[in-house]
Write an enzyme that holds these catalytic residues in place. Sequence first.
Site, PDB file in Angstrom:
ATOM      1  N   LYS A 262      75.921  95.774   8.420  1.00 34.18           N
ATOM      2  CA  LYS A 262      76.640  96.475   9.490  1.00 34.18           C
ATOM      3  C   LYS A 262      75.840  97.661  10.015  1.00 34.18           C
ATOM      4  CE  LYS A 262      81.318  95.094   8.496  1.00 34.18           C
ATOM      5  NZ  LYS A 262      82.721  95.416   8.559  1.00 34.18           N
ATOM      6  N   ARG A 263      75.020  98.222   9.179  1.00 35.27           N
ATOM      7  CA  ARG A 263      74.261  99.407   9.577  1.00 35.27           C
ATOM      8  C   ARG A 263      72.979  99.065  10.357  1.00 35.27           C
ATOM      9  NH1 ARG A 263      74.519  99.887   4.677  1.00 35.27           N
ATOM     10  NH2 ARG A 263      76.706  99.445   4.526  1.00 35.27           N
TER      11      ARG A 263
END
Length: 503
Positions: A262-263
Site C-alpha cells: 500500500k505504501r
Amino acid sequence: MQQVRVRFAPSPTGPLHIGGVRTALYNYLFAKKNKGTFILRIEDTDQGRFVEGAEEYIMESLKWCGIVVDEGITEGGKYGPYRQSDRKEIYRQYADILVEKGDAYISFDTPEQLAKLRSDSEKEGDTFIYNAAARVRLKNSLSLPEAEWKNLLATGCPYVIRYKMPVNEDIHFDDIIRGHIVVNTNTLDDKVLFKSDGMPTYHLANIVDDHLMEISHVIRGEEWLPSLPLHFLLYRSFGWNAPLFAHLPLLLKPDGKGKLSKRDGDKMGFPVFPLFWPYGETAKGYREEGYYPEAFVNMLALLGWNPGTENEIFSLAELIDVFSIEKVHKSGSRFDPEKAKWFNHHYLQCRTNNQLALEFRDFLRAKGYHHDIVNLEKLVGIIKERVNFVKDIWKETDFFFRGPDNYDVEVIKKRWQSETPVQLLELKAVLENIDDFSPAITESVVKEWVESKGYNTGAVMNAFRLVIVGASRGPHIFDIISWIGKKETLNRIERGVSVIGKQ
Ligand code: GLU
C-alpha cells in the site's frame, strides 16, 4: 457444474489495494462467465481494525470499475445479512458444535501469559507455537478437570475457543491454480476461532458464511493459502462439502522484488488504489489521476492472467467471454506503471473527438477558459495522439489558450538572428492579407513567400513558432495559427518581435 456462487470478502480496514480490486474482478469475471452470482461480503469481525469510510470506498471502487454486485449490503439477497458484524449471533453456535465434537476447546490463557510464553521461547532461540504439546501445559478445557473449567466459565473468566489441530496428519487438498497440496498438521497451530469479545475470528466466520451462503468457489489472494489447511479441516469437522479454491498470484513491485504494498504508490509515484483515499495518509487513486475505468480494468485483468493470445485489449464484456480461472498464473505478476499509461492512451484514442472535447471542456472551465465545443473538437483532434490523459491535453495545448508570457532563452540563442525581426514583420504582413486561415492555405502562401524571398525556411519557421508558442514545442504551426485565429496570430508576432528584440 453446480450453480456458481462466488464472493469478494474484503475487510474494511482501509482503502482497497489494486490487488484487492483484481481479486474482485476475477471473481466477477468467473461468476459472469459461468452465469453465476457475485456476492460482496464485508468481513468486519476484527473490530479493532475497522476503518470508517472503508466500506463505502470498497463499494464505490467496484462501481467505478463496472463490477456489478448481485448480492450484498445494498443489493440485498436471500443469504443476508452480508456484513459479518450483522451476523454476529450466527457464529457462536458453530463454535459450540466444534467444542461438543471435541474438535475445538476453551482456552483461558491471558494475553500476558501468552506474551510471556513467547518471550521465554525467544530467549531460548525458539518460537512459541500453540500446538498439541503446548496445550497440555496451559489452562484450557482439555487440560483442566471439567468441573474446574466449567466453574471458570460460570464465574465469567475471559476465554477464547481454539481449534484442536490433529497431531501428525497429512492433509491433502487441491487448488485450481496450484494443484495438489499436502500439509502436515504438525506445522500448524491451534488457531483461535472465537474471541473473548464475543466475535468469531476470520477463520470461523469465513467458513461458516461460505457454507451458509452456498459459495461454490473461493477465489482469493495467495496470502490466504497458509490458512487453507485449517479451512479444509474446519469443513471436515463440520461435515460440510468444501468449495473449490483458487489462490491468485501476488502483485509484485515494478522491479519484481517483493509484494506491491500500500505504501509503494506514494513512494514510487503511481497509484496503488482505485480511488483517492482522503482519510489519514493521502493516497492517489487511478480515477483522480485521470485513468478511464475500462483502461484500469483491462490492465488489471492482465496482471496474472492472459488468454494465451497476442491480444491485450479487452472490454469488460470481452473479458467475461474469454476469462478462465485455469489460465491464471502461479507466479507473481510484476506491476508496470508504464503499461497502465499505455492502456489509458489506447482507450483515449478510442474516444471520439466530441467525447474528448467534452471531457477537456470541464477541465478548461475549472481554469477559467470557455470555448465552444466545435473548436475544442478540432484541438483535441490535433493533439490526441500525443497524450495519455485528458489532463495532458492542457500541458500540450496551453499556448492555444494564452500567448507566451516569456520566451525560451535557449531557443532565442540558437534561432534569433539579426534579420529575424524584419522577416517576422514581413510574415505578419503576408498573413494579414489571407482571409481563409485554414492550415493548407496559410501554409502554401507562407511557403511561397519564403521561397520567393530566398529565406531559409527552417530559420523562419523556428522563429515563427517561438513567437507563437514561446518555445520550440507543439504540433504543426499552421494548425496552431488556424485554431488561435488571425487576430491572435498577428498580435503574437508583433509582441514577440518587440519583447525578444529588447532582450
Ligand atoms: N477478509 C479476507 C480479506 O480481507 C477475506 C479472505 C478470503 O477471501 O477468504 O481478504
